[in-house]
Design a protein around this motif. Structure first.
Motif, PDB file in Angstrom:
ATOM      1  N   ILE A  49       0.834  -1.205   0.000  1.00  0.00           N
ATOM      2  CA  ILE A  49       0.000   0.000   0.000  1.00  0.00           C
ATOM      3  C   ILE A  49       0.871   1.259   0.000  1.00  0.00           C
ATOM      4  O   ILE A  49       0.602   2.222  -0.719  1.00  0.00           O
ATOM      5  N   THR A  50       1.924   1.247   0.799  1.00  0.00           N
ATOM      6  CA  THR A  50       2.825   2.395   0.854  1.00  0.00           C
ATOM      7  C   THR A  50       3.487   2.637  -0.496  1.00  0.00           C
ATOM      8  O   THR A  50       3.546   3.770  -0.990  1.00  0.00           O
ATOM      9  N   TYR A  51       3.977   1.558  -1.089  1.00  0.00           N
ATOM     10  CA  TYR A  51       4.676   1.699  -2.363  1.00  0.00           C
ATOM     11  C   TYR A  51       3.718   2.193  -3.450  1.00  0.00           C
ATOM     12  O   TYR A  51       4.082   3.004  -4.293  1.00  0.00           O
ATOM     13  N   TYR A  52       2.499   1.714  -3.354  1.00  0.00           N
ATOM     14  CA  TYR A  52       1.470   2.133  -4.305  1.00  0.00           C
ATOM     15  C   TYR A  52       1.239   3.638  -4.206  1.00  0.00           C
ATOM     16  O   TYR A  52       1.154   4.344  -5.203  1.00  0.00           O
ATOM     17  N   LYS A  53       1.175   4.121  -2.967  1.00  0.00           N
ATOM     18  CA  LYS A  53       0.973   5.571  -2.777  1.00  0.00           C
ATOM     19  C   LYS A  53       2.150   6.362  -3.328  1.00  0.00           C
ATOM     20  O   LYS A  53       1.975   7.433  -3.904  1.00  0.00           O
ATOM     21  N   ALA A  54       3.361   5.817  -3.112  1.00  0.00           N
ATOM     22  CA  ALA A  54       4.547   6.499  -3.631  1.00  0.00           C
ATOM     23  C   ALA A  54       4.501   6.526  -5.159  1.00  0.00           C
ATOM     24  O   ALA A  54       4.798   7.543  -5.791  1.00  0.00           O
ATOM     25  N   GLU A  55       4.105   5.398  -5.729  1.00  0.00           N
ATOM     26  CA  GLU A  55       4.028   5.309  -7.175  1.00  0.00           C
ATOM     27  C   GLU A  55       3.003   6.291  -7.734  1.00  0.00           C
ATOM     28  O   GLU A  55       3.188   6.874  -8.796  1.00  0.00           O
ATOM     29  N   LYS A  56       1.920   6.480  -7.005  1.00  0.00           N
ATOM     30  CA  LYS A  56       0.859   7.397  -7.438  1.00  0.00           C
ATOM     31  C   LYS A  56       1.255   8.856  -7.213  1.00  0.00           C
ATOM     32  O   LYS A  56       0.498   9.755  -7.551  1.00  0.00           O
ATOM     33  N   GLY A  57       2.414   9.066  -6.583  1.00  0.00           N
ATOM     34  CA  GLY A  57       2.869  10.434  -6.379  1.00  0.00           C
ATOM     35  C   GLY A  57       2.382  11.079  -5.090  1.00  0.00           C
ATOM     36  O   GLY A  57       2.599  12.260  -4.857  1.00  0.00           O
ATOM     37  N   LEU A  58       1.717  10.309  -4.227  1.00  0.00           N
ATOM     38  CA  LEU A  58       1.281  10.874  -2.946  1.00  0.00           C
ATOM     39  C   LEU A  58       2.467  11.038  -1.995  1.00  0.00           C
ATOM     40  O   LEU A  58       2.510  11.943  -1.178  1.00  0.00           O
ATOM     41  N   TYR A  59       3.433  10.132  -2.129  1.00  0.00           N
ATOM     42  CA  TYR A  59       4.668  10.227  -1.346  1.00  0.00           C
ATOM     43  C   TYR A  59       5.828  10.417  -2.313  1.00  0.00           C
ATOM     44  O   TYR A  59       5.753  10.006  -3.458  1.00  0.00           O
ATOM     45  N   ASP A  60       6.918  11.026  -1.806  1.00  0.00           N
ATOM     46  CA  ASP A  60       8.143  11.059  -2.591  1.00  0.00           C
ATOM     47  C   ASP A  60       8.888   9.747  -2.389  1.00  0.00           C
ATOM     48  O   ASP A  60       8.938   9.226  -1.277  1.00  0.00           O
ATOM     49  N   LEU A  61       9.474   9.233  -3.464  1.00  0.00           N
ATOM     50  CA  LEU A  61      10.136   7.936  -3.384  1.00  0.00           C
ATOM     51  C   LEU A  61      11.637   8.068  -3.639  1.00  0.00           C
ATOM     52  O   LEU A  61      12.053   8.720  -4.589  1.00  0.00           O
ATOM     53  N   PHE A  62      12.432   7.478  -2.762  1.00  0.00           N
ATOM     54  CA  PHE A  62      13.882   7.455  -2.950  1.00  0.00           C
ATOM     55  C   PHE A  62      14.369   6.025  -2.865  1.00  0.00           C
ATOM     56  O   PHE A  62      13.970   5.282  -1.976  1.00  0.00           O
ATOM     57  N   GLU A  63      15.197   5.641  -3.815  1.00  0.00           N
ATOM     58  CA  GLU A  63      15.644   4.246  -3.870  1.00  0.00           C
ATOM     59  C   GLU A  63      17.154   4.144  -3.636  1.00  0.00           C
ATOM     60  O   GLU A  63      17.922   4.955  -4.154  1.00  0.00           O
TER      61      GLU A  63
END
Length: 793
Positions: free
Chosen positions: A424-438
């Motif tokens: 669920i978290t990753y999905y939100k990041a993918e949707k742009g709700l969260y910023d994602l850093f890898e």
DNA sequence: TCTAGATGGCAT
DNA sequence: TGCCATCTAGAA
């Protein structure tokens, strides 16, 4: 005239609400302060927390007045109060469930009445007895309550201003008491005089105690592998005595300063990105060993430099000593650790220290999200996927959601870190709700990824190997033992339930509607889906291949231990699970034993998967990767992937490299295959598709409505009334729901539930509906003594 | 959960 | 009529 809404701490459903009191004209008060109020028929003194202050009061009710203000400053800041209300609305909890976790540790409702005597007063002759008693009780007046004579005397003394009463609010510090066992001094003579015959086990106990003197009862039970009864009968025979012993917990020690590590390019990019992010939430997705902790430290440092404060949440504080050491080393003296083994007293001290602004960083498990920091600007959630953060029986909120809300209120940042983020978290990041850093590189140069192999246990069975170890694993174990390297054997029993599986083809009986493994109910010999409630008859042959090797599954750590000892009698084996780590410091003990190489083979459950880094561990064996696949939960695959990824990360932490052997009856299962390739992205894609197909989160939100009662008769009737009302009250959006499912009776409490599935965009509306329906049905629910709770899973 | 106050049985 | 054991409703 002003009116004050007060929350009074209790856990009685019937009186769980706010109470209104009149505020005396000359009294200064702010929300978040504690007050003393008269409560109940006898106007007993209780401590309440001021929630809000109103200008008007509309209802006809003869209100009582507040007696006294107990704080000079609010003990709860505005943001925490707001968070309490927010949780109550969002999760439909009782006041107690959403406000208790915010309050200082301990029991705020205990008030002591302390007598203060005029210094020069000399007691009269008939008062001497009373004054003696008073001194004996350290001037605490509680002894007067059941003595009429003294009551009158106290009133007289107050009237003549000899005595005044001071109210003291004490957090109840209950010491940890454990039972200890000791031989009585005259035990020998008792045995000979009484001509007592002791049983074998009783004799063992006596011999053990002769050797050790006084021992904790739990230790004795474990050490001798006996039940309580021999001890009890020895006590009745007067040979030993059972005593209460207070266990004093040591607070965390200071550690040496850790030096700054330089960041690699990837880490620098993530670090800058997180600091400059415009979004409240950032997700840091990095392999085990890619240096997430270093980024936590750097970001915290920056936030503190700017005058902010930081909360660091970890899944289970006892299991992450390295993380704590690094924070304590870097921010020496400004860190408060809310250790799960702190005594209530120590916990209270830490709370005070935090409240007084003496620390910049609070590290703790989920409840530390409410730490009373006044300049809080950053919350870090490490291993954010961990289930201990999520809504469950004992925890009526989702820690990550609460952290996000708190950071929204305070305009701060939430940093989530994990090697295997929650879907669920990753999905939100993918949707742009969260910023994602890898982070894709390993931080330690030269550390090699372990060599991961999957073994098909069905083939082992065909080969005639019925042991719980495959040939490959056994071979590797022998090699590593030879080389004096260490081994971890892992049994992922998490959420273990009685699923039924075929030993020949690996087929597992699943529900036709839910794609979730069914649970075997032994007493009725049926299979039941805990999601939708449908049932099937238990089978005697596998519906897939016809084999009769189909049965409910279950291997325990003890069984593994016995098998290891049988095959490698000279290896030093240690077992680590809930049973062996309840004791104080036992985790540290195990940790040190492994670190000092006093152990060759460590056997354990999911506790092993977290944060244990040992250079010399070069083999990890997963006994049955399937076990977590068949928990009755839509997250089964996610859980399996997480566990396998984490536990594989325990091998090859250094240049030595390492091997991982995953044994499975379903070697082709995607979560096992992707975990063996350390491939989160593809696992995520595959899992997301399945979630979409079955409409599971993140595409929906699941809500359980539970009904429990000691009386079986009305539960299902009330549950179906409530369900019907909820369905009726739904407007404009689609709601899926199950039938009413009768759960297993536990401790004579009957329980039924139904599950609702709704589009996440309409969760608020549905929550409102449920709330309305529960209020509407309140009379019925109360009349039949049914307890209703709502779970957001 | 806690307890004041009501209820009702029983000895006096 | 008084006394106590038991029950019950309500907590602002």
């Amino acid at each position: 005239m002003k009116y004050v809404n007060v929350y009074i701490q209790n856990n009685i459903a019937k009186i769980d609400r706010l109470y209104t009191y009149k505020l005396p004209e000359n009294m200064e008060l702010k929300p978040g302060m504690r007050v003393q109020v008269p409560f109940g028929k006898g106007d007993r003194n209780r401590v309440g927390l001021v929630i809000s202050i109103e200008e008007e009061y509309k209802l006809e009710y003869d209100l009582k007045e507040i007696i006294k203000v107990l704080d000079y400053e609010p003990i709860l800041s505005e943001d925490l109060l707001e968070l309490g209300f927010w949780m109550k609305e969002k999760y439909l909890t009782k006041y107690n469930q959403s406000f208790s976790p915010l309050l200082p540790p301990g029991d705020i409702k205990v008030i002591q009445k302390i007598a203060v005597i005029k210094e020069e007063y000399v007691p009269k002759e008939d008062e001497v007895a009373f004054f003696k008693e008073l001194e004996k009780n350290k001037y605490n007046l509680s002894f007067v309550d059941d003595n009429l004579q003294y009551g009158k005397l106290v009133r007289d003394l107050i009237n003549s201003s000899v005595l005044s009463i001071e109210y003291k609010v004490e957090t109840q510090i209950s010491a940890k008491i454990l039972k200890a066992v000791k031989l009585k001094e005259d035990y020998l003579s008792r045995i000979s005089k009484g001509n007592l015959k002791l049983t074998e086990k009783q004799l063992k106990v006596v011999e053990f105690l002769q050797d050790k003197g006084e021992v904790l009862r739990s230790e004795l039970l474990k050490e001798l592998e006996i039940s309580d009864s021999p001890i009890k009968s020895l006590e009745t025979k007067g040979i030993l005595e059972i005593l209460d012993r207070e266990i004093i917990r040591e607070p965390y020690e200071e550690v040496a300063a850790t030096k700054l590590n330089t960041l690699n390019m990837e880490q620098i990019k993530a670090f800058r990105g997180i600091l400059n992010s415009k979004k409240t939430v950032s997700l840091l997705h990095g392999l085990t060993g890619s240096g997430k902790t270093e980024i936590y430290l750097k970001v915290s440092e920056e936030i503190i430099k700017e005058g902010g404060q930081v909360i660091v949440l970890v899944p289970e504080i006892g299991l992450t000593p390295q993380m704590i050491e690094r924070f304590m080393g870097r921010f020496s003296g400004r860190v408060s650790v809310l250790h799960s083994k702190l005594s209530s007293g120590e916990r209270y001290d830490q709370w005070q220290k935090t409240k007084n602004g003496e620390v910049d960083i609070v590290i703790g498990a989920r409840s530390a999200v409410f730490a009373p920091l006044n300049r809080l600007k950053l919350i870090i959630v490490d291993e954010e996927h961990d289930s201990s953060y999520r809504f469950h029986n004992a925890l009526r909120y989702d820690t990550v959601e609460v952290a996000e809300k708190r950071m929204e209120l305070l305009e701060g940042k939430l940093l989530l870190g994990s090697a295997t983020p929650d879907i669920i978290t990753y999905y939100k990041a993918e949707k742009g709700l969260y910023d994602l850093f890898e982070l894709k590189q390993r931080a330690v140069v030269g550390a090699r990824l372990p060599d991961i192999k999957i073994v098909d246990m069905k083939k082992e069975l065909i080969k005639g190997n019925t042991s719980i170890f495959s040939e490959l694993l056994r071979k590797h174990m022998a090699e590593k033992l030879e080389k004096k390297e260490q081994i971890i054997l892992f049994l992922n029993r998490r959420g273990f339930s009685n699923f039924v599986s075929c030993r020949s083809c690996g087929h597992v009986i699943k529900c036709d509607n839910c794609d979730i493994s069914m649970t075997y109910h032994k007493n009725t010999n049926i299979l039941r889906c805990h999601y939708c409630g449908s049932t099937k008859k238990m089978v005697s042959r596998c519906p897939e291949c016809g084999s009769k090797f189909i049965k409910q599954f279950g291997v325990g750590t003890q069984q593994v231990e016995e098998e290891v000892k049988r095959i490698f009698p000279r290896a030093k084996v240690l077992r680590m699970d809930r049973d062996t780590t309840v004791q104080k410091n036992s985790y540290d003990e195990i940790y040190n034993k492994v670190k000092n190489r006093e152990v060759d083979i460590l056997i354990g459950t999911q506790m092993l998967a977290k944060g244990l880094d040992f250079e010399n561990v070069t083999l990890v064996g997963v006994i049955a990767a399937d076990l977590s696949l068949y928990i009755s939960d839509y997250r089964a695959n996610e859980t399996t992937f997480e566990l396998l990824t984490q536990v594989s990360g325990r091998a090859g932490r250094s240049q030595k490299g390492g091997d991982v052997v995953i044994q499975s009856y379903n070697p082709d299962n995607y979560s096992i295959v992707y975990a063996s390739n350390t491939d989160y992205e593809n696992f995520y894609k595959r899992e997301l598709k399945i979630r979409e197909q079955y409409n599971y989160p993140p595409f929906s939100k699941l809500i359980n409505v539970n009904f429990s009662s000691e009386d079986e008769r009305y539960i299902d009737e009330v549950a179906s009334d409530v369900l019907l009302d909820i369905v009726k009250s739904v407007g404009g959006y689609k709601l899926e729901y199950t039938r009413i499912i009768r759960m297993l009776r536990i401790k004579n409490i009957f329980k039924s539930k139904f599950t609702l599935k709704v589009d996440p965009d309409y969760i608020k509306e549905l929550t409102e509906s449920i709330k309305g329906v529960l209020i509407k049905n309140k009379d019925k629910i109360e009349k039949y003594n049914i307890y209703v709770d709502v779970e957001f899973i």
